[in-house]
Design a protein around this motif. Structure first.
Motif, PDB file in Angstrom:
ATOM      1  N   HIS A 125      -3.419   8.230   4.135  1.00  0.00           N
ATOM      2  CA  HIS A 125      -4.356   9.356   4.107  1.00  0.00           C
ATOM      3  C   HIS A 125      -5.686   9.032   4.788  1.00  0.00           C
ATOM      4  CE1 HIS A 125      -2.057  12.016   1.551  1.00  0.00           C
ATOM      5  NE2 HIS A 125      -1.956  11.115   0.586  1.00  0.00           N
ATOM      6  N   ALA A 126      -6.173   7.811   4.617  1.00  0.00           N
ATOM      7  CA  ALA A 126      -7.556   7.525   4.993  1.00  0.00           C
ATOM      8  C   ALA A 126      -7.701   6.117   5.544  1.00  0.00           C
ATOM      9  CB  ALA A 126      -8.467   7.700   3.775  1.00  0.00           C
ATOM     10  N   THR A 127      -8.695   5.951   6.438  1.00  0.00           N
ATOM     11  CA  THR A 127      -9.054   4.643   6.974  1.00  0.00           C
ATOM     12  C   THR A 127     -10.571   4.498   6.939  1.00  0.00           C
ATOM     13  OG1 THR A 127      -9.101   5.539   9.216  1.00  0.00           O
ATOM     14  CG2 THR A 127      -7.062   4.487   8.502  1.00  0.00           C
ATOM     15  N   ALA A 128     -11.023   3.254   6.982  1.00  0.00           N
ATOM     16  CA  ALA A 128     -12.458   2.970   7.062  1.00  0.00           C
ATOM     17  C   ALA A 128     -12.624   1.557   7.605  1.00  0.00           C
ATOM     18  CB  ALA A 128     -13.132   3.102   5.691  1.00  0.00           C
ATOM     19  N   VAL A 129     -13.769   1.287   8.185  1.00  0.00           N
ATOM     20  CA  VAL A 129     -14.102  -0.048   8.681  1.00  0.00           C
ATOM     21  C   VAL A 129     -15.418  -0.482   8.047  1.00  0.00           C
ATOM     22  CG1 VAL A 129     -14.779  -1.399  10.694  1.00  0.00           C
ATOM     23  CG2 VAL A 129     -12.873   0.218  10.864  1.00  0.00           C
ATOM     24  N   ALA A 130     -15.440  -1.705   7.543  1.00  0.00           N
ATOM     25  CA  ALA A 130     -16.660  -2.262   6.964  1.00  0.00           C
ATOM     26  C   ALA A 130     -16.606  -3.776   7.065  1.00  0.00           C
ATOM     27  CB  ALA A 130     -16.817  -1.839   5.499  1.00  0.00           C
ATOM     28  N   ASN A 131     -17.680  -4.367   7.545  1.00  0.00           N
ATOM     29  CA  ASN A 131     -17.818  -5.828   7.584  1.00  0.00           C
ATOM     30  C   ASN A 131     -16.607  -6.498   8.245  1.00  0.00           C
ATOM     31  OD1 ASN A 131     -20.295  -5.713   6.117  1.00  0.00           O
ATOM     32  ND2 ASN A 131     -19.110  -5.447   4.228  1.00  0.00           N
ATOM     33  N   ASP A 132     -16.221  -5.990   9.427  1.00  0.00           N
ATOM     34  CA  ASP A 132     -15.112  -6.540  10.203  1.00  0.00           C
ATOM     35  C   ASP A 132     -13.776  -6.469   9.475  1.00  0.00           C
ATOM     36  OD1 ASP A 132     -16.590  -7.160  12.471  1.00  0.00           O
ATOM     37  OD2 ASP A 132     -17.144  -9.121  11.703  1.00  0.00           O
ATOM     38  N   ARG A 133     -13.652  -5.511   8.553  1.00  0.00           N
ATOM     39  CA  ARG A 133     -12.373  -5.304   7.875  1.00  0.00           C
ATOM     40  C   ARG A 133     -11.939  -3.861   8.058  1.00  0.00           C
ATOM     41  NH1 ARG A 133     -12.089  -7.516   1.863  1.00  0.00           N
ATOM     42  NH2 ARG A 133      -9.911  -7.866   2.414  1.00  0.00           N
ATOM     43  N   LEU A 134     -10.642  -3.662   8.274  1.00  0.00           N
ATOM     44  CA  LEU A 134     -10.055  -2.337   8.352  1.00  0.00           C
ATOM     45  C   LEU A 134      -9.387  -2.031   7.020  1.00  0.00           C
ATOM     46  CD1 LEU A 134      -9.125   0.204   9.941  1.00  0.00           C
ATOM     47  CD2 LEU A 134      -7.143  -1.142  10.698  1.00  0.00           C
ATOM     48  N   PHE A 135      -9.728  -0.882   6.452  1.00  0.00           N
ATOM     49  CA  PHE A 135      -9.187  -0.453   5.171  1.00  0.00           C
ATOM     50  C   PHE A 135      -8.260   0.732   5.396  1.00  0.00           C
ATOM     51  CE2 PHE A 135     -13.153  -2.538   4.434  1.00  0.00           C
ATOM     52  CZ  PHE A 135     -13.078  -3.156   3.195  1.00  0.00           C
ATOM     53  N   MET A 136      -7.188   0.802   4.617  1.00  0.00           N
ATOM     54  CA  MET A 136      -6.338   1.984   4.631  1.00  0.00           C
ATOM     55  C   MET A 136      -5.950   2.342   3.200  1.00  0.00           C
ATOM     56  SD  MET A 136      -2.577   0.678   5.961  1.00  0.00           S
ATOM     57  CE  MET A 136      -1.699  -0.685   5.141  1.00  0.00           C
ATOM     58  N   GLY A 137      -5.839   3.636   2.961  1.00  0.00           N
ATOM     59  CA  GLY A 137      -5.435   4.124   1.650  1.00  0.00           C
ATOM     60  C   GLY A 137      -4.460   5.263   1.812  1.00  0.00           C
ATOM     61  N   GLY A 138      -3.511   5.380   0.885  1.00  0.00           N
ATOM     62  CA  GLY A 138      -2.537   6.448   1.012  1.00  0.00           C
ATOM     63  C   GLY A 138      -1.528   6.473  -0.104  1.00  0.00           C
ATOM     64  N   GLU A 139      -0.295   6.892   0.255  1.00  0.00           N
ATOM     65  CA  GLU A 139       0.785   7.033  -0.705  1.00  0.00           C
ATOM     66  C   GLU A 139       1.637   5.767  -0.809  1.00  0.00           C
ATOM     67  OE1 GLU A 139       1.397   9.869  -2.497  1.00  0.00           O
ATOM     68  OE2 GLU A 139      -0.297  10.938  -1.586  1.00  0.00           O
ATOM     69  N   PHE A 140       1.473   4.819   0.118  1.00  0.00           N
ATOM     70  CA  PHE A 140       2.299   3.613   0.145  1.00  0.00           C
ATOM     71  C   PHE A 140       2.082   2.778  -1.110  1.00  0.00           C
ATOM     72  CE2 PHE A 140      -1.641   2.998   2.482  1.00  0.00           C
ATOM     73  CZ  PHE A 140      -2.194   1.881   1.873  1.00  0.00           C
ATOM     74  N   ASN A 141       3.149   2.163  -1.615  1.00  0.00           N
ATOM     75  CA  ASN A 141       2.977   1.320  -2.811  1.00  0.00           C
ATOM     76  C   ASN A 141       4.066   0.284  -3.001  1.00  0.00           C
ATOM     77  OD1 ASN A 141       5.104   2.934  -3.582  1.00  0.00           O
ATOM     78  ND2 ASN A 141       4.338   3.374  -5.631  1.00  0.00           N
ATOM     79  N   ALA A 142       5.043   0.182  -2.078  1.00  0.00           N
ATOM     80  CA  ALA A 142       6.133  -0.773  -2.273  1.00  0.00           C
ATOM     81  C   ALA A 142       5.640  -2.211  -2.234  1.00  0.00           C
ATOM     82  CB  ALA A 142       7.216  -0.554  -1.216  1.00  0.00           C
ATOM     83  N   TRP A 143       4.794  -2.556  -1.257  1.00  0.00           N
ATOM     84  CA  TRP A 143       4.264  -3.907  -1.147  1.00  0.00           C
ATOM     85  C   TRP A 143       2.749  -3.925  -1.347  1.00  0.00           C
ATOM     86  CZ3 TRP A 143       7.250  -2.094   3.198  1.00  0.00           C
ATOM     87  CH2 TRP A 143       8.585  -2.467   3.135  1.00  0.00           C
TER      88      TRP A 143
END
Length: 609
Positions: free
Chosen positions: A493-511
């Motif tokens: 659903h969403a991405t963001a960048v902070a302090n040289d890190r890429l973040f992702m959030g969503g529906e995934f949850n297997a791993w």
């Protein structure tokens, strides 16, 4: 005595959960070796070197593992082996040392955790596969790759290929546990890690705050192992709850005048906007009426703006509003469908969404993207042919992400426009060849940027060159210059960048439980490769120019590999700091270039058309 019995099969539990140990971390050598191959605990339990050590990178750590395994195997007794077995075994173990020194190992583009890869998409074989190929059994190695590329050696005895594998191993003087000990596990090419253990439900919004912290919102009740009702703050170390949390559906967030605002619908039962006052949430209404709903928040020209919808007895009005300090005022005419994104571009506010026109007397046509000139909305460029779901301005260029297909027909997906341009440039013109339309919607929902790359995420399946992945990828600025960054069980659903890190959030949850991050300063690109060489043109038809960082290319050692990992002959002409490669005789396809300058190594790929 000739050994003809089936090779020893040892059942081990290799998949127990454990924290990943990075190559550069100080730790006992034994811990680093077990990180590469869990069999070290069983095969060499008496090693006593517990002094802390570290490695410059994963290549050095895997090479060390292979050299130590080789030394142990060479020291084993040869009792019962035939002269032919001893000869084959010794020769292959000698070659294993050469393989380790070369430092060219497979990449794990599929799983988000360390795992064997028999032959990777570039045609690079693992140590066991390479030994098979070196012994003249390439067909066996490729058959293993085709049917169980990610299997551990100790998983193979239960497969139809095991008799052939067993025959090869016996002939060349190896036991099953020895081959399994040689076989390294390879970290993910993009080593995503759960953010503080993740959340217990989907993440719908990520937003980077001015202090580098990241707001995480969704439909969860726990974050980082603690109670957190739909909202938490990543403070750089852990996920922490924010007051008693929120309720309803969260769609967007923004920071305005040092305060955090979150938008959505049904907050506190009647609201669409929540403001964090430092200790608790304060609720208010922007789009008054039944079921108020905010789709996007954005700060433009120092003022807070919201896109959403007002529902009344006459229907639904879709529009954009601006906060004046004393209240909210409507900007221009209403739209005929939802506004999903807001952004600033060329000094103006831009809206993107599902709309195709405004609702007014003249009904001007505005396909999915519009600009506000201070008095009203008008078409931006030549418009776009499908819904826009996110907008992002990077270095004066506006990017739009949205639907990749509509009713199986390809649409823009990702486009950009520069100041003064009249037309949008579709930057994924060939996406029908590498992004599947799938059985459901295929779209880009979120955009982020860092160090010249655009990261895009949503719901899509990507098969680019010989790489595969889904739901998140990078775009390097050139048409169709994309690369998948993960293989997930559900969409992002969403991405963001902070302090040289890429973040992702969503529906995934297997791993990865709904929210994850990766260090993009070291993990997504090989800085040695970009510093050491660049290649152009890509793709090419006849000539490839390789620019080398050093002014004298005489010390450069180049190797060209085809898609199956086979070395191919390419005539070279060295021109100072540039090398001209004549690739005209190569068949069309993807090729890999390995460049070594002393102790520095660069790897690149190009397409011959």
């Amino acid at each position: 005595m000739v050994r003809t019995a089936l090779l020893l099969f040892v059942i081990l539990i290799l998949t127990s959960a454990k924290a990943q140990l990075a190559a550069h971390q100080q730790a006992p050598l034994s811990a680093h070796l077990v990180e590469v191959n869990a069999l070290w605990d069983r095969m060499d339990p008496t090693r006593g070197d517990v002094s802390p050590t570290h490695f410059s990178d994963e290549v050095q750590r895997i090479a060390t593992h292979l050299h130590l395994v080789r030394a142990n195997l060479l020291a084993r007794t040869s009792e019962g082996w035939t002269e032919g077995q001893v000869l084959h075994r010794t020769r292959l173990l000698d070659r294993l040392g050469d393989y380790a020194d070369a430092g060219t190992f497979p990449q794990n583009h599929v799983l988000p955790a360390r795992n064997p890869v028999f032959i990777d998409p570039y045609g690079t074989a693992c140590a066991v596969g390479w030994l098979m190929i070196e012994s003249g059994h390439r067909e066996l190695a490729e058959e293993i790759s085709a049917h169980m590329n990610l299997a551990y050696v100790l998983d193979m005895p239960s497969t139809p290929l095991w008799p052939s594998i067993s025959e090869w191993a016996v002939t060349h003087g190896f036991q099953a546990d020895e081959l399994a000990w040689i076989q390294p596990g390879y970290p993910p090419a993009v080593p995503w890690a759960p953010l503080d253990g993740g959340t217990d439900g989907p993440v719908t919004v990520l937003h980077t705050l001015d202090n580098g912290h990241v707001l995480v919102c969704g439909s969860f009740t726990e974050a980082g192992g603690s109670a957190a009702e739909r909202v938490a703050l990543w403070n750089g170390t852990s996920l922490v709850p924010m007051g008693s949390g929120l309720n309803g559906t969260i769609t967007c967030a923004v920071e305005y005048n040092g305060e955090v605002y979150v938008g959505g619908n049904m907050f506190n039962g009647i609201s669409d906007l929540a403001k964090w006052n430092g200790s608790s949430w304060e609720f208010s209404v922007v789009f008054s009426g039944k079921l108020p709903h905010i789709n996007a928040l954005h700060v433009h020209d120092g003022m807070l703006h919201a896109a959403g919808e007002t529902m009344g007895f006459a229907g639904v009005d879709h529009h954009v509003m601006r906060f004046t300090g004393g209240g909210w005022v409507t900007m221009g005419d209403h739209f005929n469908d939802r506004v999903l994104a807001l952004e600033s571009f060329n000094g103006e506010l831009v809206a993107g969404g599902m709309f195709t026109q405004s609702v007014s007397i003249t009904d001007p046509f505005m396909p999915h993207v519009a600009r506000f000139d201070g008095t009203g909305w008008s078409q931006l460029g030549d418009g776009l042919d499908a819904s826009v779901r996110d907008l992002l301005t990077v270095d004066g260029t506006l990017h739009a992400g949205g639907d990749l297909y509509v009713n199986v027909l390809p649409t823009f997906g990702l486009a950009r426009i520069t100041v003064g341009a009249n037309d949008w440039q579709h930057v994924l013109p060939g996406h029908v060849d590498y992004i599947s339309s799938g059985v459901g919607p295929s779209y880009i929902a979120s955009l982020a940027a860092h160090d010249g790359l655009i990261y895009f995420a949503g719901q899509f399946e990507m098969y680019f060159l010989m790489l595969m992945g889904n739901h998140i990828a990078s775009f390097n600025g050139t048409p169709d210059g994309v690369e998948p960054l993960a293989y997930l069980d559900q969409h992002v659903h969403a991405t963001a960048v902070a302090n040289d890190r890429l973040f992702m959030g969503g529906e995934f949850n297997a791993w990865l439980p709904y929210v994850a991050a990766v260090d993009i300063s070291t993990s997504l690109n090989d800085p040695r490769a970009t510093e050491l060489m660049t290649m152009a043109p890509v793709p090419t038809t006849d000539e490839l120019f390789i620019d080398v960082a050093d002014t004298d290319t005489r010390a450069a050692v180049l190797e060209f590999l085809d898609a199956q990992g086979r070395t191919v002959a390419v005539p070279l002409v060295r021109l100072g700091d540039r090398i001209r490669a004549d690739v005209s005789a190569l068949p069309a396809g993807m090729y890999v270039v390995h460049l070594r300058m002393g102790d520095r190594v660069g790897t690149g790929r190009f397409i011959k058309v």
